[in-house]
Design an enzyme around this catalytic site. Structure first.
Site, PDB file in Angstrom:
ATOM      1  N   ASP A   9       0.857  -1.196   0.000  1.00 38.69           N
ATOM      2  CA  ASP A   9       0.000   0.000   0.000  1.00 38.69           C
ATOM      3  C   ASP A   9       0.893   1.245   0.000  1.00 38.69           C
ATOM      4  OD1 ASP A   9      -3.118   0.777   1.439  1.00 38.69           O
ATOM      5  OD2 ASP A   9      -1.552   2.270   1.096  1.00 38.69           O
ATOM      6  N   MET A  10       0.688   2.104  -0.976  1.00 43.94           N
ATOM      7  CA  MET A  10       1.511   3.311  -1.089  1.00 43.94           C
ATOM      8  C   MET A  10       1.222   4.265   0.075  1.00 43.94           C
ATOM      9  SD  MET A  10       3.091   2.459  -3.754  1.00 43.94           S
ATOM     10  CE  MET A  10       4.039   3.959  -3.972  1.00 43.94           C
ATOM     11  N   GLU A 104      -3.063   0.062  -3.875  1.00 44.66           N
ATOM     12  CA  GLU A 104      -2.752  -1.134  -3.086  1.00 44.66           C
ATOM     13  C   GLU A 104      -3.104  -2.404  -3.842  1.00 44.66           C
ATOM     14  OE1 GLU A 104      -5.405  -1.806   0.338  1.00 44.66           O
ATOM     15  OE2 GLU A 104      -6.676  -0.252  -0.513  1.00 44.66           O
TER      16      GLU A 104
HETATM   17  P1  TTP Z   1      -5.176   5.083   1.224  1.00 40.50           P
HETATM   18  O1  TTP Z   1      -4.173   4.023   0.886  1.00 40.50           O
HETATM   19  O2  TTP Z   1      -6.278   4.721   2.149  1.00 40.50           O
HETATM   20  O3  TTP Z   1      -4.457   6.348   1.858  1.00 40.50           O
HETATM   21  P2  TTP Z   1      -3.062   6.990   1.524  1.00 40.50           P
HETATM   22  O4  TTP Z   1      -2.293   6.186   0.532  1.00 40.50           O
HETATM   23  O5  TTP Z   1      -3.272   8.404   1.132  1.00 40.50           O
HETATM   24  O6  TTP Z   1      -2.326   7.002   2.928  1.00 40.50           O
HETATM   25  P3  TTP Z   1      -1.740   5.744   3.725  1.00 40.50           P
HETATM   26  O7  TTP Z   1      -2.002   4.519   2.912  1.00 40.50           O
HETATM   27  O8  TTP Z   1      -0.277   6.031   3.874  1.00 40.50           O
HETATM   28  O9  TTP Z   1      -2.461   5.739   5.025  1.00 40.50           O
HETATM   29  O10 TTP Z   1      -5.848   5.617  -0.101  1.00 40.50           O
HETATM   30  C1  TTP Z   1      -5.130   5.732  -1.319  1.00 40.50           C
HETATM   31  C2  TTP Z   1      -5.567   6.972  -2.079  1.00 40.50           C
HETATM   32  O11 TTP Z   1      -6.963   6.917  -2.322  1.00 40.50           O
HETATM   33  C3  TTP Z   1      -5.323   8.255  -1.303  1.00 40.50           C
HETATM   34  O12 TTP Z   1      -4.022   8.768  -1.509  1.00 40.50           O
HETATM   35  C4  TTP Z   1      -6.399   9.152  -1.823  1.00 40.50           C
HETATM   36  C5  TTP Z   1      -7.532   8.228  -2.213  1.00 40.50           C
HETATM   37  N1  TTP Z   1      -8.606   8.266  -1.194  1.00 40.50           N
HETATM   38  C6  TTP Z   1      -9.686   9.119  -1.397  1.00 40.50           C
HETATM   39  O13 TTP Z   1      -9.784   9.794  -2.431  1.00 40.50           O
HETATM   40  N2  TTP Z   1     -10.662   9.187  -0.441  1.00 40.50           N
HETATM   41  C7  TTP Z   1     -10.601   8.465   0.719  1.00 40.50           C
HETATM   42  O14 TTP Z   1     -11.500   8.570   1.590  1.00 40.50           O
HETATM   43  C8  TTP Z   1      -9.471   7.575   0.928  1.00 40.50           C
HETATM   44  C9  TTP Z   1      -9.358   6.775   2.189  1.00 40.50           C
HETATM   45  C10 TTP Z   1      -8.510   7.529  -0.054  1.00 40.50           C
HETATM   46 MG    MG Z   2      -2.103   4.128   0.739  1.00 36.51          MG
END
Ligand code: TTP
Ligand code: MG
Length: 378
Positions: A9-10, A104
């Site tokens: 997961d990025m 991811e």
């Molecule tokens: P995530 O993997 O949940 O979040 P993230 O990569 O930004 O942070 P981390 O994994 O380090 O906790 O989501 C991936 C992308 O999806 C995120 O960068 C933006 C998008 N996204 C949304 O647009 N709305 C949301 O509610 C969520 C959770 C993510």
């Molecule tokens: Mg992420």
């Protein structure tokens, strides 16, 4: 057979891409999302998280918490472009890659650790290649199954690498709070607490009859997860399957109430089609064609599988908030993708929506019997 599943997961994905494309933003609180009046935060850099900003928070609230933040309108096509490259990298490590969302994926790497000193070295190799080719950091979880791998990748974010071993998996998760289990929400947590169950280990040790009171028919599935057992396979999605429904309106829609009602009906029809095929889905897409024929789509991916009309509608509403309805709407469409068989999901949103389930079953019964136009939600 013992498996090794990797979840990658990025880190702060959209925000990290913005920092990559504009290095002067590195180390700063970067918040990405919709900047219009009703916009919400898509994500933010770890620097911004210290201020309490998080995904799905209304933009105006983020601005209150972090006035010094750098606010950027999301650029989906750029994120998608990088995402495609990352998925390609994953496929260079394993032929079995299941993309879960834009940033991811699960990789079944069973046996491939043999090519490295050990499975951790394989995890490092994936992280390094992602960093070398994109300049972005990923967190990796490696474990015997999907549930544990996803849980592991989240434990040491950002730039994390966590291994959960087969022999110690159950003991490793035992002290964790029950909410770490996929699908356990606030109300299930509260019910469990009434039986003195506040950790995953206590679920594993609980009498199945007690779990049945909380989780109904999902009791066994939850018990399995609590014991670290999850047999779901990594599914290679070669074709982008989706199920949905769209409708062109006789007269363009302008009013928020009319738009919401229309989207709600489409969610009902999509949900019914999904359940008829005994599927659940993770990604909901909203399509809007305006009077000018300009067409846009917006997608959101849920952590939990969805199958019921209300769940699909809740996600579709979030998507509606990301759209600027500045002109009339000719056509609306709702679809759901990232489909899995109903049985493949560890647990649905059980408990929370026993009522929703009954209501959906009643509606399905009528639709199956009399056709889908018979009933629309009032
Ligand atoms: P995530 O993997 O949940 O979040 P993230 O990569 O930004 O942070 P981390 O994994 O380090 O906790 O989501 C991936 C992308 O999806 C995120 O960068 C933006 C998008 N996204 C949304 O647009 N709305 C949301 O509610 C969520 C959770 C993510
Ligand atoms: Mg992420």
């Amino acid at each position: 057979m013992l498996r090794w599943i990797m979840h990658v997961d990025m880190d702060a994905f959209f925000a990290s891409v913005e920092q990559l494309d504009n290095p002067s933003l590195k180390g700063l609180p970067v918040i990405v999302g919709g900047l219009s009046g009703r916009g919400v935060v898509s994500t933010c850099s770890y620097e911004a998280r210290k201020f309490g900003v998080h995904s799905a928070m209304p933009m105006h609230m983020a601005k209150r918490l972090c006035p010094q933040g750098i606010y950027i309108q999301g650029r989906m096509h750029r994120y998608k472009e990088i995402s495609d490259g990352i998925m390609e990298i994953f496929r260079s490590f394993s032929p079995l890659v299941e993309q879960l969302s834009v940033d991811e994926a699960f990789l079944d790497v069973t046996g491939m650790e043999g090519l490295y000193p050990d499975v951790v070295a394989l995890g490092k190799a994936v992280k390094n290649k992602v960093y070398e080719q994109t300049g972005l950091h990923a967190s990796v979880g490696i474990a015997p199954n999907k549930f544990l791998a996803k849980l592991a990748s989240d434990l040491e974010k950002p730039d994390g690498l966590v291994l959960i071993k087969h022999e110690t998996a159950a003991a490793f998760i035992a002290p964790m709070p029950v909410r770490k289990i996929f699908g356990i929400g606030k109300s299930a947590e509260a019910m469990l607490l009434q039986y003195g169950i506040n950790t995953i280990g206590k679920i594993a040790a609980a009498d199945i009859s007690i779990l049945q009171k909380v989780f109904g028919i999902n009791a066994q599935a939850v018990h399995n997860l609590a014991c670290g057992i999850d047999n779901r396979p990594v599914i290679n999605e070669t074709e982008a399957k989706s199920i949905g429904k769209e409708h062109t309106y006789d007269k363009d829609l302008y009013e928020e109430a009319d738009l919401k009602k229309a989207v709600r009906d489409l969610c009902g029809e999509t949900g019914w089609r999904l359940r008829k095929r005994k599927l659940i889905g993770y990604t909901v897409t909203l399509k809007v064609k305006f009077s000018s024929f300009k067409t846009i789509t917006r997608s959101i991916t849920s952590e939990l599988p969805v199958a019921y009309d209300e769940e699909i509608y809740a996600l579709a509403l979030k998507l509606m908030q990301q759209v600027r309805f500045s002109e009339g709407v000719r056509l609306l469409g709702v679809s759901i993708s990232h489909l899995e068989s109903e049985d493949a999901a560890p647990v649905l949103n059980f408990n929370e929506n026993e009522k929703i389930k009954k209501r959906n079953m009643a509606v399905d019964f009528l639709k199956n019997k009399f056709g889908e136009s018979i009933i629309k939600r009032g």
